[in-house]
Write an enzyme that holds these catalytic residues in place. Structure first.
Site, PDB file in Angstrom:
ATOM      1  N   GLN A 145       0.676  -1.140   0.086  1.00 12.30           N
ATOM      2  CA  GLN A 145      -0.114  -0.270   0.034  1.00 12.30           C
ATOM      3  C   GLN A 145       0.787   1.086   0.052  1.00 12.30           C
ATOM      4  O   GLN A 145       0.430   2.044   0.406  1.00 12.30           O
ATOM      5  CB  GLN A 145      -1.225   0.085   1.039  1.00 12.30           C
ATOM      6  N   CYS A 151      -5.349   0.713   3.815  1.00 15.36           N
ATOM      7  CA  CYS A 151      -5.081  -0.925   4.137  1.00 15.36           C
ATOM      8  C   CYS A 151      -6.210  -1.461   3.404  1.00 15.36           C
ATOM      9  O   CYS A 151      -6.316  -2.767   4.401  1.00 15.36           O
ATOM     10  CB  CYS A 151      -4.659  -1.177   5.729  1.00 15.36           C
ATOM     11  N   HIS A 286      -5.377  -0.635  11.634  1.00 11.77           N
ATOM     12  CA  HIS A 286      -4.762  -1.183  10.712  1.00 11.77           C
ATOM     13  C   HIS A 286      -5.909  -2.414  10.333  1.00 11.77           C
ATOM     14  O   HIS A 286      -6.735  -2.969  10.715  1.00 11.77           O
ATOM     15  CB  HIS A 286      -3.674  -2.038  10.368  1.00 11.77           C
ATOM     16  N   ASN A 307      -0.629  -9.350   5.082  1.00 11.84           N
ATOM     17  CA  ASN A 307       0.271  -8.000   5.038  1.00 11.84           C
ATOM     18  C   ASN A 307      -0.318  -7.360   3.725  1.00 11.84           C
ATOM     19  O   ASN A 307      -0.342  -7.523   2.813  1.00 11.84           O
ATOM     20  CB  ASN A 307       0.684  -7.730   6.176  1.00 11.84           C
TER      21      ASN A 307
END
Length: 374
Positions: A145, A151, A286, A307
């Site tokens: 990102q 996110c 997040h 992630n």
């Protein structure tokens, strides 16, 4: 004579102390020089360029503090996980949180697909001991990102890529940038939520591909010429029962799941390998995607997380977070705000789970349930 010997002893002691202080000063200078060299090497490795000497000096101090923290952690009491001097080593926790996270729970709007109350996996009683959706071909390569706080878009897209592959047999990389630019109920790089993204995707009749609408890492104007053709669609989304890791397990056994976590602390930022058991709270900031679960050889249970910080972070972009902790909300709040996209309305009375008569964890079947589990 005694007085002379006494004076000599004092003088020798003075020389000894002076030597120790000099050695310590030299050691400090050596450490400082070593740190400076490490910083230069780190800058070259990560392509970091500062605008002037003042900024470089400021960043060096942050870098040095972070390196000292990482070294002290790794050399301290043996933990289940390790830290690493990664691409974020010149950022403070506050700077990191502002640019690399971005989950913000949005107020639910009254629409035809307002916040759901059903949870289709509630009656699942048999799940495999481990699952890794990468091995089932349902996970695209790790993305990055960058400095855009979106996110939420990467988490939602990863979950949608997963269910699309499981339902249609095609793993297609979908467009996060379309969400950043076109999903006005979220705030692009300023933050957002996966539920709001799923609502948009439903109303938008799907998402286009990553190739068709590539990620640029900043807010932009929705490009209608790029979104005329959808590569995948969903019929809605559902939320996992909150503060319930067992419910989360039932869901992850069937598809990749979007979750919110508190992921901005130093240990999380510099995570390298192992099962993360570090200090983190429930200030959800997040978003990530759970793409599996398992246990280590010593029996430590974990969630397998994808992630959106690039493959240079963690275990090639992935992380293991301790599962089945004492707190109902899970470690880092991972069980607080979980949700997933759904496809095909006629699936709402069906769940996919491990067949109770099969020993092979790769064998899955679609089972119907109407009030009781088969």
């Amino acid at each position: 004579m005694a007085s002379t010997n006494h004076f000599q002893c004092i003088f020798l002691a003075f020389l000894f102390v002076l030597g120790v202080l000099s050695s310590q000063a030299s050691s400090r200078l050596l450490n400082e020089q070593t740190m400076l060299e490490m910083h230069e090497q780190w800058m070259a490795r990560h392509g970091r360029i500062y605008k002037d000497v003042e900024e470089k000096n400021t960043r060096f101090q942050v870098f040095k503090d972070n390196v000292q923290h990482i070294n002290a952690f790794n050399e301290g009491v043996d933990r289940a996980y390790k830290l690493h001097v990664n691409q974020f080593a010149d950022l403070t926790d506050e700077e990191f949180r502002a640019s690399r996270t971005g989950y913000k729970k949005q107020p639910t709007k009254v629409t035809s697909i307002s916040k759901p109350t059903s949870f289709r996996y509630a009656n699942v009683t048999d799940v495999p001991p481990t699952i890794d959706w990468r091995e089932k071909g349902a996970v695209t390569p790790v993305k990055n990102q960058g400095q855009c706080g979106c996110c939420w878009a990467f988490s939602a897209v990863a979950a949608m890529e997963g269910i699309n592959q499981l339902k249609n047999g095609n793993l297609i990389s979908l467009s996060e940038q379309e969400l950043v630019d076109c999903n006005v109920d979220n705030n692009g790089c300023g933050g957002g939520s996966m539920d709001t993204a799923f609502q948009f995707i439903k109303q938008n009749n799907g998402l286009t591909t990553e190739d068709n609408y590539p990620y640029v890492g900043q807010d932009g104007t929705c490009d209608s010429t790029q979104v005329t053709t959808s590569a995948a669609m969903i019929t809605g989304y559902e939320d996992v029962a909150s503060n319930n890791e067992q419910a989360l397990l039932q869901a992850v056994a069937n598809q990749p799941i979007s979750v919110a976590i508190e992921g901005s602390g130093s240990d999380f930022k510099f995570y390298s390998s192992g099962v993360f058991t570090g200090n983190c709270g429930t200030n959800l900031d997040h978003a990530v995607t759970i793409i599996g679960y398992g246990a280590t050889s010593d029996g430590t249970k974990y969630w397998l997380v994808k992630n959106s910080w690039g493959s240079g972070w963690g275990e090639n972009g992935y992380m293991k977070i301790k599962r089945d902790v004492a707190a109902n909300e899970g470690l880092c709040g991972i069980a607080m705000q979980a949700s997933y996209p759904i496809m095909f309305e006629d699936d709402k009375d069906s769940v996919m789970c491990h067949h109770p008569n099969e020993n092979d964890v790769d064998s899955f079947v679609l089972l119907e349930h109407e009030g009781s589990w088969m």
